[in-house]
Write a protein that holds these residues in place. Structure first.
Motif, short mmCIF file in Angstrom:
data_model
loop_
_atom_site.label_atom_id
_atom_site.label_comp_id
_atom_site.label_asym_id
_atom_site.label_seq_id
_atom_site.Cartn_x
_atom_site.Cartn_y
_atom_site.Cartn_z
N PRO A 10 0.82 -1.09 0.01
CA PRO A 10 0.10 0.20 0.09
C PRO A 10 0.97 1.16 0.17
O PRO A 10 1.97 1.25 0.43
CB PRO A 10 -0.72 -0.04 1.54
N GLY A 11 0.39 2.33 -0.54
CA GLY A 11 1.17 3.58 -0.68
C GLY A 11 1.29 4.25 0.67
O GLY A 11 0.27 4.39 1.26
N MET A 12 2.22 5.14 0.78
CA MET A 12 2.26 6.08 1.90
C MET A 12 1.63 7.46 1.36
O MET A 12 2.41 8.02 0.48
CB MET A 12 3.80 6.44 2.33
N LEU A 13 0.55 7.89 1.96
CA LEU A 13 -0.08 9.07 1.36
C LEU A 13 0.90 10.32 1.77
O LEU A 13 1.16 10.55 2.85
CB LEU A 13 -1.35 8.97 2.20
N LEU A 14 0.75 11.14 0.72
CA LEU A 14 1.57 12.29 0.80
C LEU A 14 0.57 13.56 1.10
O LEU A 14 -0.53 13.39 0.52
CB LEU A 14 2.47 12.70 -0.37
N ASN A 15 1.19 14.65 1.76
CA ASN A 15 0.04 15.60 1.88
C ASN A 15 0.48 16.77 1.06
O ASN A 15 0.66 18.00 1.12
CB ASN A 15 0.24 16.28 3.37
N PHE A 16 0.36 16.47 -0.44
CA PHE A 16 0.57 17.25 -1.40
C PHE A 16 -0.75 17.35 -2.39
O PHE A 16 -1.48 16.35 -2.60
CB PHE A 16 1.76 16.95 -2.41
N ASP A 17 -0.82 18.57 -3.07
CA ASP A 17 -1.91 18.31 -4.03
C ASP A 17 -1.43 18.63 -5.43
O ASP A 17 -2.37 18.47 -6.33
CB ASP A 17 -2.95 19.82 -3.49
N THR A 18 -0.23 19.01 -5.68
CA THR A 18 0.40 19.04 -7.02
C THR A 18 1.66 18.76 -6.99
O THR A 18 2.49 18.76 -6.08
CB THR A 18 0.39 20.56 -7.48
N GLN A 19 2.02 18.00 -8.12
CA GLN A 19 3.42 17.40 -8.16
C GLN A 19 4.40 18.36 -8.65
O GLN A 19 4.06 19.44 -9.27
CB GLN A 19 3.40 16.25 -9.25
N LEU A 20 5.84 18.16 -8.37
CA LEU A 20 6.78 18.86 -9.07
C LEU A 20 6.97 18.38 -10.33
O LEU A 20 7.33 17.05 -10.65
CB LEU A 20 8.04 18.80 -8.14
N VAL A 21 7.16 19.38 -11.39
CA VAL A 21 7.67 18.84 -12.67
C VAL A 21 9.21 18.81 -12.66
O VAL A 21 9.94 19.88 -12.46
CB VAL A 21 7.21 19.91 -13.56
N GLY A 22 9.63 17.65 -12.73
CA GLY A 22 11.06 17.25 -12.78
C GLY A 22 11.39 15.93 -12.19
O GLY A 22 10.84 15.00 -12.26
N HIS A 23 12.36 15.95 -11.20
CA HIS A 23 12.51 14.87 -10.44
C HIS A 23 12.47 15.06 -9.17
O HIS A 23 13.16 15.48 -8.29
CB HIS A 23 13.95 14.16 -10.76
N PRO A 24 11.07 14.56 -8.55
CA PRO A 24 10.95 15.16 -7.04
C PRO A 24 11.26 13.96 -6.19
O PRO A 24 11.25 14.35 -4.81
CB PRO A 24 9.13 14.97 -7.15
N LEU A 25 11.92 12.93 -6.43
CA LEU A 25 12.00 11.78 -5.32
C LEU A 25 13.75 11.55 -5.09
O LEU A 25 14.39 11.39 -6.04
CB LEU A 25 11.40 10.37 -5.74
N GLY A 26 14.14 11.84 -3.97
CA GLY A 26 15.54 11.71 -3.57
C GLY A 26 15.84 10.20 -3.24
O GLY A 26 14.90 9.46 -2.89
N ASN A 27 17.00 10.01 -3.26
CA ASN A 27 17.44 8.43 -3.36
C ASN A 27 17.40 8.06 -1.79
O ASN A 27 17.35 6.69 -1.49
CB ASN A 27 19.03 8.23 -3.74
N ASP A 28 17.14 9.05 -0.94
CA ASP A 28 17.04 8.41 0.34
C ASP A 28 15.53 8.35 0.84
O ASP A 28 15.11 8.01 2.04
CB ASP A 28 17.55 9.27 1.50
N GLY A 29 14.71 8.80 -0.24
CA GLY A 29 13.40 8.54 -0.10
C GLY A 29 12.67 10.00 0.37
O GLY A 29 11.43 9.88 0.62
N SER A 30 13.41 11.13 0.42
CA SER A 30 12.82 12.42 0.42
C SER A 30 12.07 12.78 -0.68
O SER A 30 12.38 12.33 -1.87
CB SER A 30 13.74 13.38 0.81
N VAL A 31 10.81 13.58 -0.67
CA VAL A 31 10.31 13.92 -1.94
C VAL A 31 9.70 15.25 -1.64
O VAL A 31 9.55 15.70 -0.85
CB VAL A 31 8.95 13.01 -2.00
#
Length: 399
Positions: A240-261
């Motif tokens: 199951p996914g981990m829900l994020l408290n976002f309403d719009t995505q970043l255009v680009g590369h939003p995900l870090g290799n450590d799991g930050s977003v």
């Protein structure tokens, strides 16, 4: 003395981004860098300005140590940047490169329909470092439409360290076509559906080196249109996914290799750490990517002009201040950053817009609060620890 003891107790070591002498810059040539791995190999496209809007298109290439390998669509070239609907297209889009030098994206593939006419469809693909294209298996081979049975398509968006390819494709559910995120192990394994527990329509938009995926899950209305999207991070296709408290995505590369977003909420950009802590990110006019040290690259406005910039721990640095003296460069936009802190982007070099690779411009930050209780007479010894935010060979003196 007591004064010396108090001063030492308050000492916090901090190393700011290195000065110009520590950095080196390479002219990669014309283009627009989209992704860079730990060896500074990168995927490069071409920028195009159409009706005042900036777009990217082919030819696409893998740049490595001064050599560019041009990539062509799976169904051959020359690549077309526009295509008449219903005809055979030759399109390509490549978005990410992993540490093995493999790149992933989307390509056109030619097929023959039920009436014997050649047509094309979009498929997820990956490329070897030498430029060979490979199709990624589908979630479903065909789908039924009002015009008959057709091959199912898929969009490839990323590739992890294990060469797993992710994206989203078409599936048939209760005689309706829906979008479904997928992961194909090694780019050759059967595609596994992602996020089915989180919504009837899912799309994967990014993957980090460990295989963690970022995307959205949506409800569907009576017309089978996705609505009410929610943003998630998935650790595996079946989890199951981990829900994020976002309403719009970043255009680009939003995900870090450590799991930050990175993501937006009510127009404000936030950095979400792996533990769930959120930090407001300000000062960047066009944020684009981040690394495992939570360094975010993009651009800022300096006296009305766009300058490449990097955000770290609340401070925005103009990347031009890291350049060697008399480099001849004006760096306009930082577009990708790896976990070593090397940055690629676009700028002008002696009046011509080119891709730059800046190496060694950002050094590790050092944190710690050493405290020594000094005796009235004699000497004493204390041990303390400082922590580097990343690997560094730069000598540091503690005074």
């Amino acid at each position: 003395s007591a004064l010396a003891s108090a001063a030492l107790a308050l000492l916090v070591l901090a190393l700011t981004p290195a000065g110009a002498a520590a950095a080196s810059i390479t002219d990669v040539g014309e283009g627009f860098p989209l992704s860079m791995n730990s060896s500074d190999q990168m995927v490069v496209a071409q920028p195009v300005l159409e009706e005042g809007e900036e777009n990217i298109e082919g030819p696409w290439s893998i740049w490595s140590a001064g050599k560019s390998t041009v990539l062509t669509p799976y169904n051959g070239g020359p690549e077309e940047n526009s295509c008449v609907l219903g005809s055979v297209c030759h399109n390509l889009s490549v978005l990410q490169i992993n540490d093995a030098g493999r790149a992933a994206g989307t390509s056109s593939m030619t097929y023959t329909d039920e009436e014997g006419t050649e047509r094309s469809i979009e498929r997820a693909v990956w490329f070897s470092p030498t430029g060979e294209a490979h199709l990624v298996p589908l979630l479903q081979e065909t789908v039924k439409t009002t015009k008959g049975t057709k091959p199912a398509g898929a969009i490839g968006v990323g590739i992890d360290a294990a060469s797993d390819v992710v994206g989203f494709g078409a599936v048939e559910v209760e005689e309706k076509i829906r979008g479904r995120g997928f992961l194909s192990a090694g780019g050759t394994g059967a595609a596994a559906a992602v996020g089915t527990a989180d919504g009837p329509w899912t799309e994967v938009y990014a993957v980090n080196s460990a295989g963690m995926m970022y995307g959205k899950a949506s409800e569907v209305n009576a017309e089978n249109t996705p609505i009410n999207p929610k943003w998630y991070v998935w650790s595996s296709p079946s989890s199951p996914g981990m829900l994020l408290n976002f309403d719009t995505q970043l255009v680009g590369h939003p995900l870090g290799n450590d799991g930050s977003v990175l993501g937006y909420r009510a127009g404000q950009l936030y950095l979400r750490a792996p533990g769930g802590e959120e930090t407001v990110v300000t000062g960047l006019s066009k944020p684009f990517a981040l690394n495992a040290s939570h360094e975010i690259v993009g651009s800022e406005t300096v006296k009305g002009a766009e300058h490449a910039a990097v955000w770290r721990e609340g401070t925005v640095t103009d990347v031009n201040t890291l350049l060697p003296e008399k480099s001849g460069w004006v760096l306009q936009r930082a577009l990708t950053i790896n976990d070593k802190g090397d940055i690629a982007g676009i700028g002008t070099h002696e009046g011509h817009q080119h891709v730059f690779l800046l190496q060694g411009g950002l050094l590790a930050s050092i944190s710690g609060a050493p405290s020594v209780a000094l005796p009235e007479e004699g000497t004493t010894e204390e041990e303390f620890t400082v922590s580097l935010s990343k690997e560094s060979t730069t000598e540091v003196t503690v005074k």
